[in-house]
Design an enzyme around this catalytic site. Sequence first.
Site, short mmCIF file in Angstrom:
data_model
loop_
_atom_site.label_atom_id
_atom_site.label_comp_id
_atom_site.label_asym_id
_atom_site.label_seq_id
_atom_site.Cartn_x
_atom_site.Cartn_y
_atom_site.Cartn_z
N GLU A 9 21.90 158.29 0.47
CA GLU A 9 22.80 159.22 -0.23
C GLU A 9 22.11 159.92 -1.39
O GLU A 9 22.27 161.13 -1.59
CB GLU A 9 24.05 158.47 -0.73
CG GLU A 9 25.04 158.08 0.37
CD GLU A 9 24.65 156.80 1.09
OE1 GLU A 9 23.62 156.19 0.75
OE2 GLU A 9 25.39 156.40 2.02
N HIS A 68 35.02 150.24 0.79
CA HIS A 68 35.28 151.48 1.54
C HIS A 68 36.63 152.10 1.18
O HIS A 68 37.10 152.97 1.92
CB HIS A 68 35.32 151.21 3.05
CG HIS A 68 33.99 150.91 3.67
ND1 HIS A 68 33.32 149.74 3.45
CD2 HIS A 68 33.22 151.64 4.50
CE1 HIS A 68 32.18 149.75 4.15
NE2 HIS A 68 32.10 150.89 4.79
#
Lengths: 328, 327
Positions: free
Chosen positions: A61, A130
């Site tokens: 990322e 998440h």
Amino acid sequence: MSARLSYREAMREALREALLRDSRVLLMGEDVGMYGGSYAVSKGLLAEFGPERIRDTPLSELGFVGAGIGAALGGLRPIVEIMTVNFSLLALDPLVNSAAAMRHMSGGQFHVPMVVRMATGAGRQLAAQHSHSLEGWYAHVPGLKVLAPATVEDARDMLWPAVQDPDPVVIFEHAQLYNLEAQYRPGSGADITHGRVRRPGRDLTLITFGGSLPATLQAAETLAAAGIEPEVVDLRVLRPLDEAVFLESVRRTHRALIVEEEWRSGGFAAEITARIMEQAFFDLDAPVQRVCSAEVPIPYAKHLEEAALPQPAAIVAAARRLVRGEAA
Amino acid sequence: MTDVPYSREFALDLVREMLRIRRFEEICAELYGTMKIRGFLHLYIGEEAVAVGVLRAAQAKDAVVATYREHGHALVRGIPAKVILAEMFGKASGCCRGRGGSMHLFDAATRFHGGNAIVGGGLPIATGLALAERMLARQGIVFCFFGEGAVAEGAFHESMNLAALWRLPVLFCCENNLYAMGTSLARSESQTDLCVKAGSYGMAAQPVDGMDVVAVHEAAKSAAEAVRAGGGPRFLELRTYRYRAHSMFDPDLYRSKEEIEAWKKRGPLHGLTGRLKAQGSMSEEDFQRLEAEVRAEFEEAVAFAEAAPLEPAADLLRDVYTPAGGA
């Protein structure tokens, strides 16, 4: 022309539009290509646009968000997808230290026309890594623009103006919204500066955004059946914040309840509360209230997850207390 | 000692550029002492051969990404000394209107992308710039400078991987001055051979004597040609040394005087001038003439920075966002 679309299809159509209208646009991120997107948003785009423009990235990322910044500086119009807001924390450095700061730090010489899309929020039993909602963290940062499309129309229409924007735009897509379906009329959501009243009312103002909009609208209908008419304001844009849309409403209804999936302490609802206190205090008939997520890492078990999130019943109860002083 | 394989004109250009950096940094240190420059100030003295040797292999269409120790790169790239100094004075005439200071020099005209003060932060940006270069079918390449301290960052590994995977036109220039602030390479890395790290991503990697501007330039020229030809990224480890402390706040307690003195004997500036004088292509008069030119340039630059106006505080919020209709 009107068509029935899911939020997911609307976002896919928006991506197609951006890719078709501007050859500088590319979509990059983990599994956006061969896999079709972790939420299947980009399914089919690889076949249509090829691997250069629908660009699968490694699990890095920090690297690919930073590369998106460089690509934008170099003249491309990258749309960078991050699987979830939790993973975006690995890319906070380039987003905050480079993308957001670049224009100011360089004295206006360089700007970063990049869009970052990410899923956010809970509701699928994905537990503490998440499921979080950290929109307010991004909305804290000058230099970023932060959007939270909560309707099919906004999912379809907010992307193109974001892609055209010369500055970095972060778009939060609540994962629970992807299956939302609605009739779509072209062209009515292409505004990335204003909030919207989603339901007119007179007795109190429910202020919300993103994934909390459906629960808030549901609560509003329950309240209406009980004789309380709430106005529902969807913020849509968290930065720069459209204050007028909720201040104007609160001045009419004299009561405000903010609903969001972030944690209460230091969350975005605290900012909305402060703005109301600063600018509409004397219009209030009761203290501003908040319904937020419980102060806990989002748990796995279904009943615990539900207990942690703002549910329509809690919104209804808080609204009734606010309007009638009723006990929950 | 081998002859310097360049025309007298180019050789004197290398001397001039290294001298400009040396004198500029000395002036900055003085101006820091008199409080004209504030914030962090990181000097490049001792490392001049790296910026000069590498950037003389760059073309105008190329992009440059540097670190917070970037005055030298900015000067060689062609940003006028006066706007660099005005920036450090916090003036409106500075290249970033006083928003950036010493660590954040930017210049659109020369494609100079900072001035990045997050260690390793420039590498992903350089990778993306290279992606744009290729996807827009342009011929430029990206010169990305970073210190050896950056190789401990995830950004280094993620960027090396992306650039190699996508065969992007980046020349990674690692300025190995042996110390990340006060932490030596041996105290922070399990593998201290940086070319092994870069090589593990499948790109050609080469160690270079960063105190010898000729060696640096030859290596950079050939690596840049390979990158420009589409061969994917390359990595140069430029072995160098900073004579001064990490910043003006650093008491320099982590290395010995003997070590510093030993490196100073290999100084890049007198190394080159000594060779040029020995082979008869530069005289002491030539050197003194360069000194005088450089002194005049910087006297004018200091005067410009002193006289430059401050950005009005009313314009504080300017350039946080692009104004409507602008881009």
